[in-house]
Design a protein around this motif. Structure first.
Motif, PDB file in Angstrom:
ATOM      1  N   ASP A  58       0.881  -1.165  -0.099  1.00 37.90           N
ATOM      2  CA  ASP A  58       0.027   0.175  -0.051  1.00 37.90           C
ATOM      3  C   ASP A  58       1.029   1.196  -0.012  1.00 37.90           C
ATOM      4  N   CYS A  61       1.370   3.005   3.520  1.00 39.99           N
ATOM      5  CA  CYS A  61       1.863   1.889   4.529  1.00 39.99           C
ATOM      6  C   CYS A  61       3.353   2.221   4.766  1.00 39.99           C
ATOM      7  N   CYS A  64       5.573  -0.497   4.680  1.00 38.09           N
ATOM      8  CA  CYS A  64       5.863  -0.825   3.030  1.00 38.09           C
ATOM      9  C   CYS A  64       6.850   0.038   2.631  1.00 38.09           C
ATOM     10  N   ASP A  90      -0.742  -4.488  -5.852  1.00 38.81           N
ATOM     11  CA  ASP A  90      -1.501  -3.647  -4.876  1.00 38.81           C
ATOM     12  C   ASP A  90      -2.329  -4.352  -3.987  1.00 38.81           C
ATOM     13  N   TYR A  91      -2.530  -3.879  -2.665  1.00 44.69           N
ATOM     14  CA  TYR A  91      -3.286  -4.264  -1.437  1.00 44.69           C
ATOM     15  C   TYR A  91      -3.383  -3.065  -0.889  1.00 44.69           C
ATOM     16  N   VAL A  92      -4.547  -2.424  -1.097  1.00 52.11           N
ATOM     17  CA  VAL A  92      -5.026  -0.852  -0.686  1.00 52.11           C
ATOM     18  C   VAL A  92      -5.459  -1.075   0.773  1.00 52.11           C
ATOM     19  N   HIS A  94      -5.011   1.866   3.238  1.00 53.31           N
ATOM     20  CA  HIS A  94      -5.470   3.244   3.373  1.00 53.31           C
ATOM     21  C   HIS A  94      -6.236   3.764   2.097  1.00 53.31           C
ATOM     22  N   ALA A  97      -4.665   5.991  -0.112  1.00 45.65           N
ATOM     23  CA  ALA A  97      -3.827   5.499  -1.118  1.00 45.65           C
ATOM     24  C   ALA A  97      -4.512   5.224  -2.649  1.00 45.65           C
ATOM     25  N   GLU A  98      -5.678   5.048  -2.601  1.00 46.03           N
ATOM     26  CA  GLU A  98      -6.384   4.610  -3.821  1.00 46.03           C
ATOM     27  C   GLU A  98      -6.101   5.357  -5.047  1.00 46.03           C
ATOM     28  N   HIS A 101      -2.475   4.353  -6.316  1.00 44.80           N
ATOM     29  CA  HIS A 101      -2.521   3.124  -6.850  1.00 44.80           C
ATOM     30  C   HIS A 101      -3.239   3.123  -8.219  1.00 44.80           C
ATOM     31  N   GLU A 139      -6.292  -7.481  -4.984  1.00 46.58           N
ATOM     32  CA  GLU A 139      -6.910  -7.580  -3.494  1.00 46.58           C
ATOM     33  C   GLU A 139      -7.597  -9.133  -3.476  1.00 46.58           C
ATOM     34  N   THR A 150      -0.525  -5.320   4.825  1.00 47.90           N
ATOM     35  CA  THR A 150       0.651  -4.853   4.138  1.00 47.90           C
ATOM     36  C   THR A 150       1.633  -4.671   5.362  1.00 47.90           C
TER      37      THR A 150
END
Length: 182
Positions: A58, A61, A64, A90-92, A94, A97-98, A101, A139, A150
Motif C-alpha cells: 500500500d 503503508c 511497506c 496492490d493491496y490498498v 489506506h 492511497a487509492e 494506486h 486484492e 501490508t
C-alpha cells in the motif's frame, strides 16, 4: 505455596520468552495458478525467473515504505541478473492511497518503480484521473492466499509449485534467507 521469589522467576522467564526476537515465520503455500495470475496482474514486475518474490503493498503503508527503501535495489538487481522475478501487487489498506494506486496503473511500466520510490519517499507525485483497472482483482486474489494486510511477501518457486508467505515487515537478510529456502 509458591514463594514470591519463585513467582518472580516464573514471570521473568515468561516475559523473556514472550519478548525474545522471533525467527522468520514462513507459512507454506501451494497455489501456483493463483501466483501466476497475480504475476500477470502485478503493477511492477522485473525479471523472469522461476523463483518469485511478490510484495503486496500500500503506497501509504509506513512499513511497506521501509521494506521498499531497504530492499528495492537488492531485489531489482537480483531480478535483472535472472535470479528472481520481483513483483509488486496492490493491496490498498489506506483509503487515501487509492488515487495513488490508480495513477500507478496509468503510467508506463518503465516509470512505475520511480513513482513508487517517490511516493514512499514522501515526494509529491502527480495524480491524474485514472480508472480503477485491476486494483480490486489483485486484492481479491491476495485474499485467496490469506493476505490480510501490508506488507505481505510471497516467496514462490513456480517449477516446484510451492513457496511461502510472510505477513509483515522483514529485514533484507531475512528476505535473502527466504529466497534461499526456495
Amino acid at each position: 505455596m509458591s514463594s514470591p521469589l519463585k513467582c518472580f522467576k516464573q514471570l521473568f522467564v515468561f516475559i523473556a520468552v514472550f519478548f525474545r526476537k522471533s525467527k522468520l515465520r514462513l507459512t507454506p503455500l501451494t497455489k501456483t495458478e493463483v501466483v501466476k495470475r497475480l504475476l500477470d496482474l502485478a503493477v511492477v514486475k522485473v525479471g523472469n525467473s522461476e523463483r518469485v518474490v511478490l510484495v503486496f503493498f500500500d503506497l501509504k503503508c509506513p512499513f511497506c515504505a521501509k521494506l521498499f527503501k531497504e530492499t528495492e535495489e537488492l531485489l531489482v538487481d537480483m531480478a535483472n541478473r535472472g535470479l528472481i522475478t520481483y513483483a509488486m501487487c496492490d493491496y490498498v489498506v489506506h483509503r487515501d492511497a487509492e488515487p495513488l494506486h490508480r495513477m500507478l496503473r496509468c503510467i508506463s511500466e518503465k516509470e512505475r518503480l520511480k513513482f513508487v520510490r517517490d511516493a514512499f519517499e514522501g515526494k509529491r507525485v502527480e495524480i491524474g484521473n485514472c480508472p480503477e483497472g485491476n486494483l480490486r482483482i489483485c486484492e481479491k486474489m491476495a485474499e485467496e492466499l490469506g493476505v490480510i494486510g501490508t506488507p505481505t511477501l510471497l516467496f514462490y518457486h513456480l517449477a516446484k509449485g510451492k513457496g511461502y508467505i510472510h505477513f509483515g515487515y522483514i529485514s533484507p537478510t531475512e528476505i535473502l534467507e527466504a529466497i534461499s529456502s526456495l
